[in-house]
Design a protein around this motif. Structure first.
Motif, PDB file in Angstrom:
ATOM      1  N   MET A  18       0.757  -1.128  -0.081  1.00 51.17           N
ATOM      2  CA  MET A  18       0.061   0.081  -0.116  1.00 51.17           C
ATOM      3  C   MET A  18       1.064   1.456   0.020  1.00 51.17           C
ATOM      4  N   VAL A  19       1.365   1.680  -1.256  1.00 48.85           N
ATOM      5  CA  VAL A  19       2.349   2.845  -1.413  1.00 48.85           C
ATOM      6  C   VAL A  19       1.596   4.070  -0.685  1.00 48.85           C
ATOM      7  N   ALA A  20       0.255   4.455  -0.856  1.00 48.69           N
ATOM      8  CA  ALA A  20      -0.256   5.712  -0.248  1.00 48.69           C
ATOM      9  C   ALA A  20      -0.018   5.534   1.114  1.00 48.69           C
ATOM     10  N   ASN A  21      -0.228   4.507   2.009  1.00 48.88           N
ATOM     11  CA  ASN A  21       0.136   4.593   3.328  1.00 48.88           C
ATOM     12  C   ASN A  21       1.484   4.603   3.651  1.00 48.88           C
ATOM     13  N   GLY A  22       2.463   4.343   2.638  1.00 48.73           N
ATOM     14  CA  GLY A  22       3.931   4.448   3.218  1.00 48.73           C
ATOM     15  C   GLY A  22       4.226   5.746   3.294  1.00 48.73           C
ATOM     16  N   VAL A  23       3.474   6.543   2.434  1.00 41.92           N
ATOM     17  CA  VAL A  23       3.589   8.314   2.800  1.00 41.92           C
ATOM     18  C   VAL A  23       3.232   8.375   4.113  1.00 41.92           C
ATOM     19  N   ARG A  24       1.952   7.974   4.290  1.00 40.68           N
ATOM     20  CA  ARG A  24       1.596   8.391   5.725  1.00 40.68           C
ATOM     21  C   ARG A  24       2.154   7.960   6.925  1.00 40.68           C
ATOM     22  N   VAL A  25       2.810   6.819   6.747  1.00 44.61           N
ATOM     23  CA  VAL A  25       3.656   6.157   7.671  1.00 44.61           C
ATOM     24  C   VAL A  25       4.811   7.289   7.797  1.00 44.61           C
ATOM     25  N   LEU A  26       5.498   7.612   6.908  1.00 47.68           N
ATOM     26  CA  LEU A  26       6.631   8.597   6.985  1.00 47.68           C
ATOM     27  C   LEU A  26       6.206   9.777   7.519  1.00 47.68           C
ATOM     28  N   SER A  27       4.985  10.340   7.089  1.00 43.73           N
ATOM     29  CA  SER A  27       4.793  11.545   7.680  1.00 43.73           C
ATOM     30  C   SER A  27       4.365  11.593   9.095  1.00 43.73           C
ATOM     31  N   ALA A  28       3.646  10.369   9.495  1.00 43.12           N
ATOM     32  CA  ALA A  28       3.530  10.121  11.011  1.00 43.12           C
ATOM     33  C   ALA A  28       4.869  10.188  11.781  1.00 43.12           C
ATOM     34  N   LEU A  29       5.792   9.453  11.258  1.00 42.34           N
ATOM     35  CA  LEU A  29       6.924   9.211  11.985  1.00 42.34           C
ATOM     36  C   LEU A  29       7.752  10.542  11.936  1.00 42.34           C
ATOM     37  N   ALA A  30       7.594  11.675  11.006  1.00 37.11           N
ATOM     38  CA  ALA A  30       8.311  12.864  10.942  1.00 37.11           C
ATOM     39  C   ALA A  30       8.325  13.541  12.361  1.00 37.11           C
ATOM     40  N   ASP A  31       7.203  13.484  12.824  1.00 39.72           N
ATOM     41  CA  ASP A  31       7.071  14.274  14.296  1.00 39.72           C
ATOM     42  C   ASP A  31       7.913  13.512  15.411  1.00 39.72           C
ATOM     43  N   ASP A  32       8.656  14.484  16.080  1.00 38.54           N
ATOM     44  CA  ASP A  32       9.209  13.812  17.108  1.00 38.54           C
ATOM     45  C   ASP A  32       8.766  13.168  18.440  1.00 38.54           C
ATOM     46  N   THR A  33       7.503  13.829  18.644  1.00 35.62           N
ATOM     47  CA  THR A  33       6.657  12.809  19.918  1.00 35.62           C
ATOM     48  C   THR A  33       6.228  11.713  19.543  1.00 35.62           C
TER      49      THR A  33
ATOM     50  N   SER B 290      -3.469  13.486  27.101  1.00 35.69           N
ATOM     51  CA  SER B 290      -4.400  13.994  26.133  1.00 35.69           C
ATOM     52  C   SER B 290      -3.608  14.203  24.816  1.00 35.69           C
ATOM     53  N   ALA B 291      -2.241  14.806  25.004  1.00 29.84           N
ATOM     54  CA  ALA B 291      -1.310  14.900  23.682  1.00 29.84           C
ATOM     55  C   ALA B 291      -0.982  13.537  23.100  1.00 29.84           C
ATOM     56  N   ILE B 292      -0.761  12.489  23.962  1.00 33.12           N
ATOM     57  CA  ILE B 292      -0.372  11.281  23.752  1.00 33.12           C
ATOM     58  C   ILE B 292      -1.649  10.539  22.952  1.00 33.12           C
ATOM     59  N   SER B 293      -2.755  10.647  23.293  1.00 35.16           N
ATOM     60  CA  SER B 293      -3.775  10.205  22.586  1.00 35.16           C
ATOM     61  C   SER B 293      -3.993  10.805  21.198  1.00 35.16           C
ATOM     62  N   GLN B 294      -3.918  12.137  21.309  1.00 34.17           N
ATOM     63  CA  GLN B 294      -3.709  12.646  19.619  1.00 34.17           C
ATOM     64  C   GLN B 294      -2.646  11.884  18.651  1.00 34.17           C
ATOM     65  N   HIS B 295      -1.515  11.816  19.379  1.00 36.67           N
ATOM     66  CA  HIS B 295      -0.452  11.088  18.733  1.00 36.67           C
ATOM     67  C   HIS B 295      -0.741   9.956  18.293  1.00 36.67           C
ATOM     68  N   LEU B 296      -1.341   9.165  19.262  1.00 38.10           N
ATOM     69  CA  LEU B 296      -1.587   7.797  18.841  1.00 38.10           C
ATOM     70  C   LEU B 296      -2.765   7.436  17.953  1.00 38.10           C
ATOM     71  N   LYS B 297      -3.609   8.379  17.890  1.00 38.30           N
ATOM     72  CA  LYS B 297      -4.836   8.310  16.874  1.00 38.30           C
ATOM     73  C   LYS B 297      -4.259   8.573  15.314  1.00 38.30           C
ATOM     74  N   VAL B 298      -3.092   9.459  15.296  1.00 39.49           N
ATOM     75  CA  VAL B 298      -2.295   9.503  14.143  1.00 39.49           C
ATOM     76  C   VAL B 298      -1.617   7.972  13.693  1.00 39.49           C
ATOM     77  N   LEU B 299      -1.001   7.770  14.620  1.00 37.57           N
ATOM     78  CA  LEU B 299      -0.207   6.323  14.410  1.00 37.57           C
ATOM     79  C   LEU B 299      -1.165   5.487  14.367  1.00 37.57           C
ATOM     80  N   ARG B 300      -2.382   5.119  14.463  1.00 33.11           N
ATOM     81  CA  ARG B 300      -3.144   4.339  14.307  1.00 33.11           C
ATOM     82  C   ARG B 300      -3.800   4.275  13.133  1.00 33.11           C
ATOM     83  N   GLU B 301      -4.039   5.479  12.602  1.00 29.60           N
ATOM     84  CA  GLU B 301      -4.591   5.834  11.066  1.00 29.60           C
ATOM     85  C   GLU B 301      -3.507   5.415  10.237  1.00 29.60           C
ATOM     86  N   ALA B 302      -2.155   5.477  10.340  1.00 24.56           N
ATOM     87  CA  ALA B 302      -1.171   5.183   9.712  1.00 24.56           C
ATOM     88  C   ALA B 302      -0.822   3.777   9.872  1.00 24.56           C
ATOM     89  N   ARG B 303      -1.561   3.070  10.712  1.00 20.24           N
ATOM     90  CA  ARG B 303      -1.589   1.530  10.794  1.00 20.24           C
ATOM     91  C   ARG B 303      -0.080   1.038  11.628  1.00 20.24           C
TER      92      ARG B 303
END
Length: 109
Positions: free
Chosen positions: A1-16, A43-56
């Protein structure tokens, strides 16, 4: 899934988010455990986890009244699939650079 590969890299670009992701290989953790370890609000961790979940990259499973998060191998596979498309050209460029360096050292050229 190439499109999600970009989402993964984007999600991991944030230091937290990357720190959250890197805290999970040792085992499942709750939001509170991750927050305490990283010194970030739940609360902040929950938001970060949401992004990480969306990126699988992470998955959640309920455990009583808590939710435990662990790594999801699907996101890593997506990132690998995305990056693999660049290997042939990267290896060709490396090979050309090695050849040029050899020629420069031997005075050929």
């Amino acid at each position: 899934m190439v499109a999600n590969g970009v989402r993964v890299l984007s999600a991991l670009a944030d230091d937290t988010r990357r720190a959250v992701f890197e805290s999970l290989p040792q085992g499942s953790k709750s939001v509170g455990e991750i927050a305490a370890a990283l010194g970030v609000t739940s609360s902040a961790i929950s938001q970060h986890l949401k992004v990480l979940r969306e990126a699988r990259l992470v998955m959640m499973r309920p455990a009583g009244n808590r939710r435990l998060y662990s790594l999801d191998p699907r996101g890593l596979a997506d990132a690998r699939d995305y990056l693999e498309q660049f290997w042939p050209s990267a290896l060709a460029a490396y090979s050309a650079a090695v050849s040029t360096a050899r020629e420069d050292r031997s005075g050929i050229g």
